[in-house]
Motif scaffolding. Structure first.
Motif, PDB file in Angstrom:
ATOM      1  N   UNK A 426       1.813 -11.819  -4.091  1.00  0.00           N
ATOM      2  CA  UNK A 426       2.217 -11.264  -5.238  1.00  0.00           C
ATOM      3  C   UNK A 426       1.067  -9.962  -5.337  1.00  0.00           C
ATOM      4  N   UNK A 427       1.743  -8.813  -6.214  1.00  0.00           N
ATOM      5  CA  UNK A 427       0.564  -7.587  -6.313  1.00  0.00           C
ATOM      6  C   UNK A 427       0.349  -7.618  -7.841  1.00  0.00           C
ATOM      7  N   UNK A 428      -1.157  -7.433  -8.075  1.00  0.00           N
ATOM      8  CA  UNK A 428      -1.498  -7.508  -9.491  1.00  0.00           C
ATOM      9  C   UNK A 428      -1.485  -6.158  -9.916  1.00  0.00           C
ATOM     10  N   UNK A 429      -0.608  -5.884 -11.018  1.00  0.00           N
ATOM     11  CA  UNK A 429      -0.455  -4.679 -11.455  1.00  0.00           C
ATOM     12  C   UNK A 429      -1.093  -4.560 -13.052  1.00  0.00           C
ATOM     13  N   UNK A 459       6.170 -11.177 -13.153  1.00  0.00           N
ATOM     14  CA  UNK A 459       5.971 -12.149 -13.941  1.00  0.00           C
ATOM     15  C   UNK A 459       4.251 -12.060 -14.608  1.00  0.00           C
ATOM     16  N   UNK A 460       4.092 -12.676 -15.797  1.00  0.00           N
ATOM     17  CA  UNK A 460       2.787 -12.274 -16.136  1.00  0.00           C
ATOM     18  C   UNK A 460       1.678 -13.658 -16.087  1.00  0.00           C
ATOM     19  N   UNK A 466       2.280  -9.740 -12.296  1.00  0.00           N
ATOM     20  CA  UNK A 466       2.374 -10.103 -10.731  1.00  0.00           C
ATOM     21  C   UNK A 466       3.596  -9.659 -10.444  1.00  0.00           C
ATOM     22  N   UNK A 467       3.677  -8.788  -9.447  1.00  0.00           N
ATOM     23  CA  UNK A 467       4.889  -8.367  -8.774  1.00  0.00           C
ATOM     24  C   UNK A 467       5.050  -8.891  -7.507  1.00  0.00           C
ATOM     25  N   UNK A 468       6.225  -9.638  -6.982  1.00  0.00           N
ATOM     26  CA  UNK A 468       6.609 -10.079  -6.051  1.00  0.00           C
ATOM     27  C   UNK A 468       7.594  -9.082  -5.359  1.00  0.00           C
ATOM     28  N   UNK A 469       7.378  -8.247  -4.204  1.00  0.00           N
ATOM     29  CA  UNK A 469       8.291  -7.163  -3.680  1.00  0.00           C
ATOM     30  C   UNK A 469       9.534  -8.032  -2.899  1.00  0.00           C
ATOM     31  N   UNK A 470      10.671  -7.611  -2.912  1.00  0.00           N
ATOM     32  CA  UNK A 470      11.575  -8.038  -2.295  1.00  0.00           C
ATOM     33  C   UNK A 470      11.388  -8.067  -0.746  1.00  0.00           C
ATOM     34  N   UNK A 471      11.944  -9.084  -0.080  1.00  0.00           N
ATOM     35  CA  UNK A 471      11.788  -9.139   1.343  1.00  0.00           C
ATOM     36  C   UNK A 471      12.010  -7.993   2.151  1.00  0.00           C
ATOM     37  N   UNK A 472      13.067  -7.145   1.861  1.00  0.00           N
ATOM     38  CA  UNK A 472      13.597  -5.981   2.506  1.00  0.00           C
ATOM     39  C   UNK A 472      12.682  -4.903   2.163  1.00  0.00           C
TER      40      UNK A 472
END
Length: 842
Positions: A426-429, A459-460, A466-472
């Motif tokens: 996840x990436x904190x935004x 999600x918060x 918190x952003x989870x990028x797509x696998x592609x």
């Protein structure tokens, strides 16, 4: 990347009235560059015909033609060109038989080229059309004979049917430029998703298949035995194999698949290979098919041994590096992983059982192997950009299904898989970060909507998104790349154009300002800047790289652009001579050139370079960076000028005036003024320059460069005829001597006192040395000193000369008397006498 529109429409609802240009314009909104539109460039009437009969007629040129009777419309109906239902056509091919259905281009049709079709008399007959081959239709390179529809499984097509629609020749493809960070767009799946994003419509993911439908094979061994010494990770994280038995490699590739592959820039190579290429273009997952009967045991992925050999599909035997990643079985090397398969296990006309491979390899390893072997491929192009790790099972099953459908095979339970753990970090935004960075107020709903649209999960957690990028999307690694995605989704045109206020104290450094000022001064004086490559041959580097012209330390490159010039330059002059030669060879003979660039001056006995090769995936430590910086030789910036030809060209009432040494000295003085220093010139010597016409340049006693006329032999060797004048100055050193800003002197309102003085000195004493002595002795009252005469001849002792200087004296607070001026002059003469043996000439 070329995307056929009919293929794109399978996964996203492109409007029926949308032109290729409309589709490109939509994709431009989400950051793609449009390249071109491709089509088959054919127009009708092109129809399905049936060969009724033919007569073979040998010709005097040794060729045998066939005079054919071809039915191009149902009996009793008019043909598409308005003629009879049966046309007489001359054909030079011999691979068809009576009853075959073929593609007939009737008069009025146009084939790629353009090649218009008309009824014409040939070989004693009027040929009313043409029976076409695959290459003539733009469907491939095959030109050994005409295209028989039975070979495409279209033998049931009715006579007279539109062959353009039947073969997919009415389709078009858009061509977009895919940047290295967006490898997911090297597929119809990826571009369809982006089109849906730009148009705000739904997208059907071809990779969205239930896990139980895709299934897993069993019983086939797949092993990865790799620890990359450079990267430190496993070279293959996913490896899926499926087996299809009983295929018919001679089965026809459907016309629609051939058309799509052709529009995408690939030629048809047989149904089995066509299927693997088709799935790669569709899903972005490279595949490879092996002849299962040629394998021994299971699959092992490992690094090559240094010197190991592999003959790839292109028939070239390659010597492998220990960094190359290989696919092997128990007895042989099967292929260069992610780049190209081996020749011994390729699918061929005898293949009956196929092993399908869908894998995910280390991006850096694949990129290095492709470049090392100069072997770029469609597979390596995708692997080095990153492939979706979750699509391999779907791609393998999709290829297997097509082989069952089109090649008559049967899907076997035999197969294997290696499932690496796909870690979603996840990436904190932080709240407000994107709006603050982009300069546009995006609401929280807009940000979540945009990130969700590209496939991310948001999600918060404890007040932070918190952003989870797509696998592609392996390119989404931090909050800055997420901000870029939000800006891209909502349009860069939404970002206002605001000129920022520069912070105080920012801007060019003193050295940068000085270099720009020197360049602008030379350009304003009529010189043309001509940057050149820093590579040079050994002889030129030795001649121009030092005053003596002998062997000098040089930096040799392992991979020089030009094999004849493998050394880094020590001087800018060879590059200017090469530019002068190039211009003169094209008729431009009057040249005033300059260059500002780095030279490379390694010290004698110092070993440069390092064996440290930091990995590409992580930032080197401070110690490694310090070692790398210490391995770099000194690289000062120099400025050099070259003059040849005429300064003033011949014109009515005006004679031509050639450049001479004075013009080169004027350029040196202009550089000095731009740098804020006074450059002194003294007699000197340099191997590449003419004796007696060479000057050493210095500032406050520090040598900074040289000026002079190039030796005739040197300019002739460089293929630059005529006199050539050059100057080269260490610009970094020159600017460092101007540490204090030049301050303009105040103008005195009191009159000047002028006096001349003639001094007898030895002929080896330079005028500059005498002038320096006069300045030092005369003190602050001396405002200027100028050489006005240099006499050598009758009345003077042998080995001596008379130098006459015009002196101007002025005081800032009073009018000087003649006695004060004389006293200052004699003080200067006294220093010249003591230092240089000068005597006042009577």
């Amino acid at each position: 990347m070329r995307i056929p529109l009919s293929w794109l429409r399978e996964y996203v609802a492109v409007p029926a009235e949308a032109t290729p240009e409309d589709v490109l314009a939509t994709l431009v909104k989400v950051g793609f560059e449009e390249e071109d539109v491709h089509g088959f460039d054919v127009s009708g009437p092109i129809v399905v015909g049936q060969v009724l009969s033919f007569e073979e007629e040998p010709q005097s040129n040794g060729k045998t033609i066939r005079w054919c009777q071809v039915q191009v419309a149902p009996e009793g109906e008019t043909a598409a060109d308005g003629g009879e239902a049966v046309h007489g056509i001359v054909c030079g091919a011999s691979n068809f038989f009576p009853g075959d259905k073929v593609v007939v281009t009737l008069p009025g049709a146009v084939l790629p080229g353009p090649f218009p079709i008309a009824a014409r008399k040939t070989y004693g007959h009027v040929s009313d059309g043409m029976i076409a081959s695959a290459r003539e239709l733009g469907l491939g390179d095959e030109h050994n004979g005409i295209l028989r529809l039975v070979e495409l499984g279209l033998d049931d097509a009715p006579v007279g049917a539109d062959a353009i629609a039947l073969l997919g020749l009415d389709d078009q493809a858009i061509d977009i430029n895919v940047t290295p960070d967006r490898g997911y767009a090297l597929s119809v799946r990826g571009v369809a998703r982006e089109y849906a994003l730009a148009a705000g419509i739904d997208f059907t993911d071809p990779a969205d298949r239930p896990a139980e439908e895709v299934g897993e094979g069993t019983g086939f061994s797949v092993t990865v035995d790799d620890r990359n010494p450079i990267r430190g990770n496993v070279g293959a994280t996913e490896f899926v194999t499926r087996v299809v038995r009983g295929v018919n490699p001679s089965a026809p590739t459907p016309a629609w698949m051939i058309a799509r592959l052709s529009l995408a820039g690939m030629r048809s190579l047989g149904v089995l290979i066509d299927i693997t290429n088709y799935v790669m273009l569709e899903l972005g997952q490279p595949l490879h098919g092996y002849d299962l009967d040629k394998l021994t045991g299971g699959i092992t992925v490992r690094r090559a041994s240094a010197g190991e050999k592999l003959t790839t599909l292109d028939g070239v035997e390659r010597t492998l590096s220990d960094e190359d990643l290989l696919i092997t079985d128990d007895a042989q090397v099967l292929g260069l992983a992610g780049v190209m398969g081996g020749l011994t296990t390729e699918m061929s006309e005898t293949t009956r059982n196929v092993l399908i491979e869908a894998a995910n390899f280390d991006t850096v390893s694949i990129a290095r192997s492709a470049r090392r072997h100069k072997l770029p491929s469609e597979a390596s192009r995708r692997f080095e950009r990153g492939v979706d790790p979750l699509v391999s099972f779907v791609a393998a099953r999709r290829a297997a299904d097509l082989m069952v459908e089109l090649a008559g095979g049967t899907l076997d339970e035999l197969g294997g898989q290696l499932n690496g753990e796909v870690v979603s970090v996840g990436i904190d935004l932080p709240d407000g970060f994107i709006s603050g960075l982009i300069g546009v107020e995006y609401s929280d709903e807009e940000i979540v909507s945009a990130l969700t649209a590209i496939g991310a999960q948001v999600s918060r957690v404890e007040g932070v998104s918190v952003v989870i990028p797509p696998t592609w999307r392996p390119d989404l690694t931090d909050k800055w790349t997420l901000a870029e995605e939000v800006a891209r989704v909502y349009g860069l045109d939404r970002i206002p154009s605001v000129l920022p206020t520069p912070p105080s104290g920012r801007g060019f450094t003193a050295a940068q300002t000085g270099r720009r000022r020197v360049s602008n001064t030379l350009a304003a004086a009529g010189f043309v800047e001509t940057p050149s490559f820093p590579f040079i041959g050994q002889a030129a580097n030795e001649l121009h790289g030092s005053a003596a012209g002998g062997p000098v330390p040089m930096i040799r490159l392992a991979n020089a652009i030009d094999g004849a010039a493998p050394f880094l330059r020590r001087s800018l002059i060879p590059g200017l001579l090469a530019v002068a030669h190039r211009n003169q060879s094209r008729g431009l003979v009057d040249l005033a050139l300059f260059e500002v660039g780095s030279v490379f001056l390694p010290a004698e006995g110092v070993q440069y370079g390092t064996d440290t090769v930091p990995p590409l995936g992580v930032r080197p430590s401070d110690e490694v960076l310090a070692e790398l910086n210490a391995s770099i030789p000194p690289q000062p910036r120099h400025v050099a000028v070259l003059l040849t030809g005429n300064r003033v060209v011949k014109a009515p009432g005006q004679s031509a005036e050639a450049y001479d040494l004075v013009d080169a000295l004027d350029a040196v003085r202009a550089i000095g003024v731009a740098a804020g220093v006074s450059i002194d010139v003294a007699q000197g010597e340099r191997a590449a320059l003419h004796p007696g016409r060479t000057g050493v340049l210095s500032v406050s006693g520090i040598e900074v460069g040289y000026v002079g006329e190039v030796l005739p032999q040197v300019s002739a060797d460089a293929d630059v005829p005529g006199r050539v004048y050059v100057a080269e100055i260490d610009l970094d050193l020159l600017l460092s001597t101007a540490a204090e800003r030049t301050v303009a002197a105040s103008l005195s309102t009191f009159p000047a006192a002028t006096q001349d003085v003639s001094l007898l000195v030895g002929s080896d004493v330079t005028a500059g040395a005498v002038a320096a002595a006069l300045i030092e002795g005369a003190g602050d009252l001396l405002e200027s000193v100028r050489l006005v005469d240099d006499y050598r001849g009758e009345g003077l002792a042998e080995g001596s000369k008379s130098l006459t200087f015009a002196l101007r004296f002025r005081a800032a607070d009073r009018t000087l008397t003649a006695a004060e001026a004389t006293e200052a002059k004699l003080a200067g003469v006294a220093v010249a006498t003591e230092r240089l043996g000068a005597q006042i000439r009577d």
